[in-house]
Design a protein around this motif. Sequence first.
Motif, PDB file in Angstrom:
ATOM      1  N   ALA A 220       0.810  -1.220   0.000  1.00 28.32           N
ATOM      2  CA  ALA A 220       0.000   0.000   0.000  1.00 28.32           C
ATOM      3  C   ALA A 220       0.844   1.271   0.000  1.00 28.32           C
ATOM      4  O   ALA A 220       0.596   2.193  -0.791  1.00 28.32           O
ATOM      5  N   GLU A 221       1.859   1.322   0.860  1.00 26.22           N
ATOM      6  CA  GLU A 221       2.574   2.599   1.006  1.00 26.22           C
ATOM      7  C   GLU A 221       3.343   2.962  -0.262  1.00 26.22           C
ATOM      8  O   GLU A 221       3.327   4.109  -0.699  1.00 26.22           O
ATOM      9  N   ASP A 222       4.021   1.964  -0.864  1.00 25.32           N
ATOM     10  CA  ASP A 222       4.747   2.249  -2.113  1.00 25.32           C
ATOM     11  C   ASP A 222       3.773   2.727  -3.187  1.00 25.32           C
ATOM     12  O   ASP A 222       4.036   3.692  -3.915  1.00 25.32           O
ATOM     13  N   ALA A 223       2.624   2.019  -3.275  1.00 26.79           N
ATOM     14  CA  ALA A 223       1.666   2.320  -4.347  1.00 26.79           C
ATOM     15  C   ALA A 223       1.125   3.739  -4.229  1.00 26.79           C
ATOM     16  O   ALA A 223       1.042   4.468  -5.224  1.00 26.79           O
ATOM     17  N   ILE A 224       0.769   4.146  -3.004  1.00 23.91           N
ATOM     18  CA  ILE A 224       0.166   5.484  -2.842  1.00 23.91           C
ATOM     19  C   ILE A 224       1.159   6.569  -3.271  1.00 23.91           C
ATOM     20  O   ILE A 224       0.798   7.512  -3.985  1.00 23.91           O
ATOM     21  N   VAL A 225       2.426   6.414  -2.881  1.00 25.52           N
ATOM     22  CA  VAL A 225       3.401   7.449  -3.251  1.00 25.52           C
ATOM     23  C   VAL A 225       3.600   7.450  -4.767  1.00 25.52           C
ATOM     24  O   VAL A 225       3.502   8.503  -5.418  1.00 25.52           O
ATOM     25  N   LYS A 226       3.825   6.265  -5.333  1.00 28.26           N
ATOM     26  CA  LYS A 226       4.121   6.209  -6.773  1.00 28.26           C
ATOM     27  C   LYS A 226       2.965   6.722  -7.622  1.00 28.26           C
ATOM     28  O   LYS A 226       3.165   7.316  -8.666  1.00 28.26           O
TER      29      LYS A 226
ATOM     30  N   GLY B 238      -3.928  12.799  -3.945  1.00 26.54           N
ATOM     31  CA  GLY B 238      -2.885  12.226  -3.096  1.00 26.54           C
ATOM     32  C   GLY B 238      -3.474  11.570  -1.864  1.00 26.54           C
ATOM     33  O   GLY B 238      -4.671  11.702  -1.575  1.00 26.54           O
ATOM     34  N   GLY B 239      -2.632  10.885  -1.115  1.00 26.87           N
ATOM     35  CA  GLY B 239      -3.059  10.238   0.136  1.00 26.87           C
ATOM     36  C   GLY B 239      -4.045   9.114  -0.121  1.00 26.87           C
ATOM     37  O   GLY B 239      -4.101   8.544  -1.209  1.00 26.87           O
ATOM     38  N   MET B 240      -4.864   8.808   0.881  1.00 28.19           N
ATOM     39  CA  MET B 240      -5.742   7.638   0.788  1.00 28.19           C
ATOM     40  C   MET B 240      -6.882   7.806  -0.201  1.00 28.19           C
ATOM     41  O   MET B 240      -7.514   6.831  -0.579  1.00 28.19           O
ATOM     42  N   GLU B 241      -7.159   9.028  -0.628  1.00 27.12           N
ATOM     43  CA  GLU B 241      -8.187   9.196  -1.666  1.00 27.12           C
ATOM     44  C   GLU B 241      -7.798   8.417  -2.919  1.00 27.12           C
ATOM     45  O   GLU B 241      -8.646   7.901  -3.646  1.00 27.12           O
TER      46      GLU B 241
ATOM     47  N   PRO C 222      -2.072   1.942  10.242  1.00 25.18           N
ATOM     48  CA  PRO C 222      -1.474   3.055  10.978  1.00 25.18           C
ATOM     49  C   PRO C 222       0.007   3.306  10.711  1.00 25.18           C
ATOM     50  O   PRO C 222       0.804   3.391  11.646  1.00 25.18           O
ATOM     51  N   THR C 223       0.393   3.456   9.460  1.00 23.89           N
ATOM     52  CA  THR C 223       1.756   3.918   9.157  1.00 23.89           C
ATOM     53  C   THR C 223       1.606   5.107   8.216  1.00 23.89           C
ATOM     54  O   THR C 223       0.894   5.015   7.213  1.00 23.89           O
ATOM     55  N   PHE C 224       2.240   6.208   8.567  1.00 25.32           N
ATOM     56  CA  PHE C 224       1.924   7.491   7.917  1.00 25.32           C
ATOM     57  C   PHE C 224       2.973   7.971   6.920  1.00 25.32           C
ATOM     58  O   PHE C 224       2.847   9.068   6.369  1.00 25.32           O
ATOM     59  N   GLY C 225       4.025   7.156   6.669  1.00 20.67           N
ATOM     60  CA  GLY C 225       5.076   7.598   5.758  1.00 20.67           C
ATOM     61  C   GLY C 225       4.554   7.908   4.361  1.00 20.67           C
ATOM     62  O   GLY C 225       4.948   8.895   3.730  1.00 20.67           O
ATOM     63  N   ALA C 226       3.640   7.053   3.873  1.00 17.78           N
ATOM     64  CA  ALA C 226       3.123   7.257   2.514  1.00 17.78           C
ATOM     65  C   ALA C 226       2.320   8.545   2.417  1.00 17.78           C
ATOM     66  O   ALA C 226       2.283   9.192   1.364  1.00 17.78           O
ATOM     67  N   MET C 227       1.666   8.930   3.518  1.00 20.28           N
ATOM     68  CA  MET C 227       0.854  10.155   3.467  1.00 20.28           C
ATOM     69  C   MET C 227       1.750  11.375   3.278  1.00 20.28           C
ATOM     70  O   MET C 227       1.474  12.238   2.445  1.00 20.28           O
ATOM     71  N   VAL C 228       2.850  11.428   4.050  1.00 24.35           N
ATOM     72  CA  VAL C 228       3.683  12.637   3.945  1.00 24.35           C
ATOM     73  C   VAL C 228       4.463  12.643   2.629  1.00 24.35           C
ATOM     74  O   VAL C 228       4.633  13.704   2.008  1.00 24.35           O
TER      75      VAL C 228
ATOM     76  N   SER D 226       3.505  11.175  -0.181  1.00 25.17           N
ATOM     77  CA  SER D 226       2.517  11.457  -1.237  1.00 25.17           C
ATOM     78  C   SER D 226       2.288  12.971  -1.298  1.00 25.17           C
ATOM     79  O   SER D 226       2.164  13.547  -2.389  1.00 25.17           O
ATOM     80  N   GLY D 227       2.265  13.612  -0.125  1.00 28.48           N
ATOM     81  CA  GLY D 227       2.128  15.079  -0.093  1.00 28.48           C
ATOM     82  C   GLY D 227       3.299  15.769  -0.786  1.00 28.48           C
ATOM     83  O   GLY D 227       3.126  16.729  -1.541  1.00 28.48           O
TER      84      GLY D 227
END
Length: 308
Positions: A253-259, A271-274, A286-292, A294-295
Amino acid sequence: QEVSVHESKIFSTKTEFAAPVKSATKTVESMLGQWDNFQFAPIRESQVSRAMTRRYFADLDKYAESDVVIVGAGSCGLSTAYMLAKQRPDLKIAIIEAGVAPGGGAWLGGQLFSAMIMRKPADAFLREVGVAYEEEGNYVVVKHAALFTSTILSKVLQFPNVKLFNATAVEDLITRPTADGRVRIAGVVTNWTLVSMHHDDQSCMDPNTINAPIIVSTTGHDGPFGAFSVKRLVSMDQIKQLGGMRGLDMNTAEDAIVKRTREIVPGLIVGGMELSEVDGANRMGPTFGAMVLSGCKAAEEVLKVFDE
Ligand code: AHZ
């Protein structure tokens, strides 16, 4: 004007402000133990009203034409705002947040626990904004998610080119037809969130608008408010259907959201979970690295549009 004789000695009806009390050199320490003679500088109630409303309406006027609108002030939206405002002080950035309290899901780490986990290399963003963390090998831990959220909020709100309109919901997108029969997003349609919530039981209460060449939507995954812009793209026939957020897999999930953080239709970066609702990506929990991060990428995508 109704000003009592007593009050008029202090507040002229012509000048709005009482003579200012000089307190710039006063320290809190000098007040301690002196409470019996304590007094605030005098004020008239209308001064408070005017001090707030004048600024708010000036902001509504100023940001009616923005350079960038960020929808949603969760961890992704705030990270986008930070990166953009820092790199481009010349851009007018409006943040629209439906809740009274900005921060989205980032006031807690997960369930009702306090600690916030960020997988490396997102620790770089914590160093960037100045949030302390504990080293744990492949990940780092901020002692309270609220420490991250309050720190980034305080940084974002101090940029002179950012205005946060909270308790305000984006309830539609402004669109323009393109030559190929599609649409380009040209702004957002806003309303007080409390008004948006009562369209069904009150008569039509028309909205307000903000024009901007680029919108960044970070409204989180589907829920009572979430995935707002991408759901609207489906009903406008601009994307076929929601991909639907998939089960939890932190690594995928985290790699995918950023990419996949990108411009989905002209003028709308998601961006983010949208994003999980566009492509059908896994959730990460509950891991927030991808959110920041992605921002950070969303901000880069915005700058590409301005540099084109
Ligand atoms: O109030 C919403 C929240 O603060 C706001 N929002 C939603 N719809 C809006 C609208 N107008 C204005 N129509 C709106 N604001 O958007 C914010 C979204 O923040 P969030 O924290 O929900 O999303 P995010 O993508 O920044 O962070 C997601 C955090 C998650 S969810 C998750 C999981 O479920 O597995 N894991 C993580 C890390």
